[in-house]
Design a protein around this motif. Structure first.
Motif, PDB file in Angstrom:
ATOM      1  N   PRO A 673       0.746  -1.195   0.110  1.00  0.00           N
ATOM      2  CA  PRO A 673       0.127  -0.069   0.064  1.00  0.00           C
ATOM      3  C   PRO A 673       0.852   1.301  -0.005  1.00  0.00           C
ATOM      4  CG  PRO A 673      -0.767  -1.657   1.594  1.00  0.00           C
ATOM      5  CD  PRO A 673       0.431  -2.196   1.168  1.00  0.00           C
ATOM      6  N   THR A 674       2.108   1.116   0.494  1.00  0.00           N
ATOM      7  CA  THR A 674       3.034   2.290   0.674  1.00  0.00           C
ATOM      8  C   THR A 674       3.622   2.747  -0.910  1.00  0.00           C
ATOM      9  OG1 THR A 674       5.073   0.985   0.986  1.00  0.00           O
ATOM     10  CG2 THR A 674       3.666   1.895   2.687  1.00  0.00           C
ATOM     11  N   GLY A 675       3.468   1.766  -1.929  1.00  0.00           N
ATOM     12  CA  GLY A 675       3.864   1.845  -3.141  1.00  0.00           C
ATOM     13  C   GLY A 675       5.444   1.149  -3.404  1.00  0.00           C
ATOM     14  N   LEU A 676       5.858   0.392  -2.391  1.00  0.00           N
ATOM     15  CA  LEU A 676       6.945  -0.404  -2.480  1.00  0.00           C
ATOM     16  C   LEU A 676       7.016  -1.441  -3.216  1.00  0.00           C
ATOM     17  CD1 LEU A 676       9.932  -0.531  -1.800  1.00  0.00           C
ATOM     18  CD2 LEU A 676       9.235  -2.141   0.231  1.00  0.00           C
ATOM     19  N   VAL A 677       7.621  -1.656  -4.421  1.00  0.00           N
ATOM     20  CA  VAL A 677       7.433  -2.772  -5.268  1.00  0.00           C
ATOM     21  C   VAL A 677       8.636  -3.962  -5.218  1.00  0.00           C
ATOM     22  CG1 VAL A 677       7.390  -3.463  -7.937  1.00  0.00           C
ATOM     23  CG2 VAL A 677       6.354  -1.341  -7.237  1.00  0.00           C
ATOM     24  N   ILE A 678       8.058  -5.345  -5.052  1.00  0.00           N
ATOM     25  CA  ILE A 678       9.177  -6.247  -4.841  1.00  0.00           C
ATOM     26  C   ILE A 678       8.622  -7.177  -5.893  1.00  0.00           C
ATOM     27  CG2 ILE A 678       9.347  -5.825  -2.476  1.00  0.00           C
ATOM     28  CD1 ILE A 678       7.931  -8.312  -1.684  1.00  0.00           C
ATOM     29  N   THR A 679       9.519  -8.341  -6.117  1.00  0.00           N
ATOM     30  CA  THR A 679       9.237  -9.369  -7.012  1.00  0.00           C
ATOM     31  C   THR A 679       8.868 -10.510  -6.005  1.00  0.00           C
ATOM     32  OG1 THR A 679      10.859  -8.659  -8.733  1.00  0.00           O
ATOM     33  CG2 THR A 679      10.359 -10.866  -8.641  1.00  0.00           C
ATOM     34  N   LEU A 680       7.524 -11.005  -6.333  1.00  0.00           N
ATOM     35  CA  LEU A 680       7.090 -12.252  -5.570  1.00  0.00           C
ATOM     36  C   LEU A 680       7.595 -13.346  -5.926  1.00  0.00           C
ATOM     37  CD1 LEU A 680       5.379 -12.993  -3.419  1.00  0.00           C
ATOM     38  CD2 LEU A 680       3.493 -13.223  -5.057  1.00  0.00           C
ATOM     39  N   ALA A 681       7.531 -13.405  -7.276  1.00  0.00           N
ATOM     40  CA  ALA A 681       8.118 -14.884  -7.871  1.00  0.00           C
ATOM     41  C   ALA A 681       8.485 -14.647  -9.233  1.00  0.00           C
ATOM     42  CB  ALA A 681       6.961 -16.002  -7.815  1.00  0.00           C
ATOM     43  N   GLY A 682       9.574 -15.472  -9.598  1.00  0.00           N
ATOM     44  CA  GLY A 682      10.003 -15.630 -11.060  1.00  0.00           C
ATOM     45  C   GLY A 682      11.402 -15.081 -11.344  1.00  0.00           C
ATOM     46  N   SER A 683      12.387 -15.795 -12.121  1.00  0.00           N
ATOM     47  CA  SER A 683      13.444 -15.446 -12.200  1.00  0.00           C
ATOM     48  C   SER A 683      13.746 -14.456 -13.508  1.00  0.00           C
ATOM     49  CB  SER A 683      14.220 -16.747 -12.636  1.00  0.00           C
ATOM     50  OG  SER A 683      14.213 -17.193 -13.879  1.00  0.00           O
ATOM     51  N   GLY A 684      12.531 -14.313 -14.106  1.00  0.00           N
ATOM     52  CA  GLY A 684      12.863 -13.629 -15.440  1.00  0.00           C
ATOM     53  C   GLY A 684      13.122 -14.282 -16.625  1.00  0.00           C
ATOM     54  N   ALA A 685      13.571 -15.568 -16.445  1.00  0.00           N
ATOM     55  CA  ALA A 685      13.752 -16.620 -17.547  1.00  0.00           C
ATOM     56  C   ALA A 685      12.388 -17.157 -17.752  1.00  0.00           C
ATOM     57  CB  ALA A 685      14.544 -17.464 -17.098  1.00  0.00           C
ATOM     58  N   LYS A 686      12.244 -17.273 -19.300  1.00  0.00           N
ATOM     59  CA  LYS A 686      10.956 -18.068 -19.814  1.00  0.00           C
ATOM     60  C   LYS A 686      10.815 -19.534 -19.516  1.00  0.00           C
ATOM     61  CE  LYS A 686      10.359 -14.886 -23.777  1.00  0.00           C
ATOM     62  NZ  LYS A 686      10.299 -14.785 -25.049  1.00  0.00           N
ATOM     63  N   GLY A 687       9.700 -20.126 -18.748  1.00  0.00           N
ATOM     64  CA  GLY A 687       9.808 -21.443 -18.467  1.00  0.00           C
ATOM     65  C   GLY A 687       8.588 -21.766 -17.774  1.00  0.00           C
ATOM     66  N   PHE A 688       8.398 -22.798 -17.021  1.00  0.00           N
ATOM     67  CA  PHE A 688       7.522 -23.350 -16.469  1.00  0.00           C
ATOM     68  C   PHE A 688       7.838 -24.175 -15.167  1.00  0.00           C
ATOM     69  CE2 PHE A 688       8.029 -25.988 -20.114  1.00  0.00           C
ATOM     70  CZ  PHE A 688       8.128 -27.497 -19.602  1.00  0.00           C
ATOM     71  N   SER A 689       9.083 -23.862 -14.667  1.00  0.00           N
ATOM     72  CA  SER A 689       9.662 -24.306 -13.520  1.00  0.00           C
ATOM     73  C   SER A 689       8.881 -23.926 -12.052  1.00  0.00           C
ATOM     74  CB  SER A 689      11.122 -24.373 -13.299  1.00  0.00           C
ATOM     75  OG  SER A 689      11.665 -24.816 -14.459  1.00  0.00           O
ATOM     76  N   ASP A 690       8.554 -24.970 -11.214  1.00  0.00           N
ATOM     77  CA  ASP A 690       8.017 -24.678  -9.856  1.00  0.00           C
ATOM     78  C   ASP A 690       9.170 -24.246  -9.030  1.00  0.00           C
ATOM     79  OD1 ASP A 690       5.191 -24.690 -10.691  1.00  0.00           O
ATOM     80  OD2 ASP A 690       5.210 -26.882 -10.388  1.00  0.00           O
ATOM     81  N   GLY A 691       8.777 -23.708  -7.877  1.00  0.00           N
ATOM     82  CA  GLY A 691       9.933 -23.516  -6.946  1.00  0.00           C
ATOM     83  C   GLY A 691       9.692 -22.336  -5.976  1.00  0.00           C
ATOM     84  N   LYS A 692      10.537 -21.859  -5.250  1.00  0.00           N
ATOM     85  CA  LYS A 692      10.431 -20.586  -4.641  1.00  0.00           C
ATOM     86  C   LYS A 692      11.030 -19.176  -4.977  1.00  0.00           C
ATOM     87  CE  LYS A 692      10.143 -19.155   0.474  1.00  0.00           C
ATOM     88  NZ  LYS A 692      10.608 -19.224   1.661  1.00  0.00           N
ATOM     89  N   GLY A 693      10.180 -18.322  -5.011  1.00  0.00           N
ATOM     90  CA  GLY A 693      10.645 -17.215  -5.450  1.00  0.00           C
ATOM     91  C   GLY A 693      11.382 -17.155  -6.793  1.00  0.00           C
ATOM     92  N   ASP A 694      12.609 -16.963  -7.091  1.00  0.00           N
ATOM     93  CA  ASP A 694      13.164 -16.657  -8.140  1.00  0.00           C
ATOM     94  C   ASP A 694      13.850 -17.955  -8.756  1.00  0.00           C
ATOM     95  OD1 ASP A 694      15.436 -17.054  -6.576  1.00  0.00           O
ATOM     96  OD2 ASP A 694      16.412 -15.257  -7.035  1.00  0.00           O
ATOM     97  N   GLU A 695      13.491 -19.129  -7.928  1.00  0.00           N
ATOM     98  CA  GLU A 695      13.688 -20.503  -8.774  1.00  0.00           C
ATOM     99  C   GLU A 695      12.539 -20.806  -9.539  1.00  0.00           C
ATOM    100  OE1 GLU A 695      13.455 -23.004  -5.203  1.00  0.00           O
ATOM    101  OE2 GLU A 695      15.362 -22.093  -4.200  1.00  0.00           O
ATOM    102  N   ALA A 696      11.437 -20.165  -9.453  1.00  0.00           N
ATOM    103  CA  ALA A 696      10.581 -20.441 -10.352  1.00  0.00           C
ATOM    104  C   ALA A 696      10.600 -19.682 -11.719  1.00  0.00           C
ATOM    105  CB  ALA A 696       8.935 -20.205  -9.709  1.00  0.00           C
ATOM    106  N   THR A 697       9.995 -20.136 -12.720  1.00  0.00           N
ATOM    107  CA  THR A 697       9.897 -19.380 -14.071  1.00  0.00           C
ATOM    108  C   THR A 697       8.550 -19.621 -14.628  1.00  0.00           C
ATOM    109  OG1 THR A 697      10.422 -21.375 -15.109  1.00  0.00           O
ATOM    110  CG2 THR A 697      12.091 -19.917 -14.682  1.00  0.00           C
ATOM    111  N   PHE A 698       8.236 -18.296 -15.295  1.00  0.00           N
ATOM    112  CA  PHE A 698       6.808 -18.215 -15.889  1.00  0.00           C
ATOM    113  C   PHE A 698       7.239 -17.737 -17.369  1.00  0.00           C
ATOM    114  CE2 PHE A 698       6.576 -17.105 -11.582  1.00  0.00           C
ATOM    115  CZ  PHE A 698       5.164 -17.716 -11.202  1.00  0.00           C
TER     116      PHE A 698
END
Length: 739
Positions: A673-698
């Protein structure tokens, strides 16, 4: 005596009123207000000739609104339209100032028309007349204007004449190509940072691209640095991507021809002739496929078409190189018989589909491509029999038929993409949006299949509605039909709302699966407000519903509101520009709403689809909540210090946290609500791996929803529905990835 005093007061009042009207400008204003009102009425009645004449009369009488109306509502010669915007801006008209600045700088696209000094002076004049005037991202806009206005002395006419600049070079991205040449010398002699800057200023078509380019070339000019300018480094628009893709394809084609000539020059004449016929058939097939079977729409489609054609040509040349080394396909007549049967079976199923059940590709387009593929296959057989006589005709046919099968399957399997079932046994085709109800059931707009799907908390997938005949049929369950259902939402009672985009309507589905049309008229496009049965929508892409049952729709950049009493209205200022790019704003804040979400307090959240997330309060105050105009990226941070790259859909939880499907970054972002942006999940690489945080891919996540305990659900372009727990653990809830 009393009567005399009363009569005297009446005469005095009349005298003062007449004196007021005769005050310079007052009578004029009264008159042009009357003409303006009459002009608005005539325009609304579609009597454009009468309206234009009245607007012109009011403009001569000094009406800023009339000048703006002439520039905005009518197709005028470019100079005439700009004249009216400038005149209105001089009187402090905010929206006219925005459009004038665009034509003079941000979308000038002309050596002669571009005039940054005039634009900056016009801004100063407008602010003096109307100190309360506000531009969208005013600080950034003025900073760019000042940088563009700083270099002086560029004479377009002299430049054009001296260097023989053609019309093609003075339009499109031609001026920026001149800047590329100037940065390297070319016909302009020694590389000149000031000439590069002047050309970049005058060649802009997309404001975001200008902002990014000016930042670099202005700094080079100030420092006297000679550096190569490459226009494609600053491209963000679909149009620009197509332009750059075309340039790269031309270079690649030249290299391919050189490699090809090195291979075939030693072949016998009859083989060269057969190869020439094969090449003609191949080019015909490749072009037809890239134009008809690219499953995308929008301004970026041209780039993807060129990409597809380039890929087909690369594969063709690789195949020739492979065969020259003796690595041939080895199939039998039996193999061909089976593959031919499979292809014909798949093709016949496609022909029975209704339009757009393959996303944006229609059966008729597939048929057009197939008619080009058959002669391409036979040309291969004829060439192969001459050049590689050890390979049978059926072996060539099998190899090519299997390749064609793969192309059609990649569009969306007729047999496999509508399966219901548990978890990964279910399948989707191009899911674009998700919503979740109070019980944890997830609803999916399965756009490519034209279905609405339901996933229970334990992952069981069923079809709630869709599959009926035609494009638009109300009814229960499978008796109903949709046409590109894009956005989806669910209310507190479990009713589902669907943005049925290609039908230009909004649908409602009860918990029992009864589908009705909530608002709009099927296959009638427009932007008309009013009762739900007469209102019109132009491109409904997303929906949201607040606790009181009011439905919000993102529609062609606008936010439309459907009240519980059955009325459709449009939010003021929404739909403020024509594409998803940054635009200098107006006194009334304008914004482009690509999507829509609403919180429990009635605040609305949306994005421009590329850069920024907006917050619109219940009283209509609009502000940028996160992201920065003209800046794509993946930076976390506070508010405008963060960056996004094509945010596709937004969701909001009970605590006011915002979740963003950051599509081109392949990430899921969270905004406090304060406007602070974080990355919840995804490494940035394309894929469909499950995992926690940046271990996952979308892979280009599109739809997003959040339940009452903070679990986030994502519609992924891998044809998957993903689930993210509050602490960032990603799993696949349902679906199987692209084959």
């Amino acid at each position: 005596m009393f009567s005399f005093i009363k009569r005297f007061k009446w005469v005095l009042t009349l005298f003062l009123a007449i004196n007021y009207l005769l005050t310079p400008g007052i009578l004029k204003a009264v008159l042009y207000d009357q003409d303006l009102a009459a002009a608005d009425k005539a325009f609304a009645s579609k009597d454009e000739a009468k309206a234009k004449a009245l607007y012109e009369k009011a403009a001569k009488e000094g009406s800023a609104e009339a000048h703006f109306a002439l520039g905005y509502k009518f197709v005028l010669p470019d100079g005439e339209g700009l004249f009216h915007y400038v005149e209105a801006a001089k009187m402090g008209h905010a929206e006219a100032l925005s459009y004038a600045i665009e034509r003079l700088v941000f979308r000038a696209d002309s050596l002669r028309r571009a005039d940054p000094q005039k634009a900056l002076a016009l801004y100063d004049t407008a602010k003096k007349v109307n100190p309360n005037l506000k531009l969208f991202d005013e600080e950034g806009t003025v900073e760019i204007l000042k940088r563009c206005a700083e270099p002086k002395g560029f004479d377009a006419d002299v430049f054009i004449k001296k260097y023989g600049i053609s019309k093609d070079e003075d339009s499109g991205y031609g001026i920026w190509e001149l800047a590329e040449e100037a940065s390297r010398g070319g016909r302009f002699g020694k590389p000149d940072p000031e000439l590069v800057l002047n050309l970049v200023i005058r060649g802009s078509q997309v404001p975001a691209e200008l902002g990014a380019a000016i930042k670099v070339v202005y700094a080079n000019w100030k420092k006297g640095v000679v550096a190569p300018f490459d226009l494609c480094d600053y491209i963000t628009s679909g149009m620009g991507q197509g332009y750059c893709a075309f340039r790269e394809e031309k270079k690649a084609e030249a290299k391919r021809i050189a490699r090809e000539n090195a291979i075939i020059e030693k072949w016998p004449k009859d083989q060269q002739t057969a190869y020439g016929l094969l090449k003609t058939a191949a080019d015909d097939f490749f072009i037809t496929r890239s134009r008809n079977e690219v499953d995308l729409s929008g301004t970026g489609r041209a780039a993807f078409e060129i990409e597809e054609e380039d890929l087909l040509k690369k594969d063709f040349q690789k195949a020739i190189s492979r065969f020259e080394k003796g690595k041939f396909p080895k199939f039998t007549s039996k193999d061909f018989k089976k593959s031919d049967f499979d292809l014909n079976d798949l093709y016949s199923r496609i022909m029975k589909l209704k339009d757009l059940q393959y996303g944006t590709v229609t059966p008729e387009e597939v048929k057009t491509v197939q008619l080009k593929w058959v002669p391409y296959r036979e040309a291969w057989v004829k060439f192969g029999s001459l050049r590689y006589p050890s390979v049978s005709g059926d072996s060539w046919r099998t190899w090519l038929t299997k390749a064609r099968m793969k192309q059609l399957e990649d569009l969306g399997s007729v047999l496999k993409r509508t399966a219901n079932g548990a978890g990964k046994t279910a399948s989707f085709y191009n899911p674009t949006s998700v919503a979740v109800d109070a019980s944890g059931n997830v609803y999916v707009a399965d756009m490519g299949n034209a279905l609405i799907r339901k996933i229970t908390p334990d992952g069981l997938v069923t079809t709630l509605a869709g599959g009926g005949s035609g494009h638009h049929t109300d009814g229960t369950g499978s008796d109903a039909s949709f046409w590109n259902p894009w956005g989806i939402a669910v209310d507190k009672s479990g009713n589902v709302y669907v943005a049925d985009s290609a039908n230009y309507i909004v649908r409602k589905i009860t918990r029992e699966g009864l589908v009705t049309t909530l608002a709009g008229q099927s296959e009638v496009k427009g932007t008309k407000d009013g009762p739900v049965n007469t209102a019109l929508f132009q491109n409904p892409l997303d929906v949201a519903v607040d606790p009181s049952g009011v439905v919000y729709v993102s529609d062609g950049g606008m936010i439309r509101k459907i009240t519980t009493k059955g009325m459709v209205t449009t939010f003021p200022g929404s739909g403020g520009f024509e594409d998803y790019k940054y635009k200098p704003g107006t006194g009334q804040t304008t914004y482009y709403a690509c999507n829509v979400a609403v919180d429990s307090f009635g605040n609305i959240y949306s994005s421009d689809g590329i850069f920024q997330i907006y917050k619109i309060t219940p009283v209509g105050v609009v502000k940028t909540f996160a992201g920065s105009a003209g800046v794509t990226g993946t930076t976390d941070g506070l508010g405008t210090h963060a960056s996004f790259n094509y945010p596709s859909e937004i969701a909001v939880d009970l605590s006011g946290n915002i979740y963003v499907a950051d599509s081109e970054n392949n990430k899921i972002r969270k905004i406090a609500p304060t406007g602070l942006v974080i990355t919840l999940a995804g490494s940035g690489a394309k894929g469909f791996s499950d995992g926690k945080g940046d271990e996952a891919t979308f892979y280009r996540p599109r739809g997003i929803a959040v339940d009452k305990v903070g679990n986030v659900y994502v519609a992924d372009c891998n044809n998957l529905i993903r689930k993210i727990t509050a602490d960032g653990v990603v799993t696949t809830l349902a679906g199987s990835p692209n084959p």
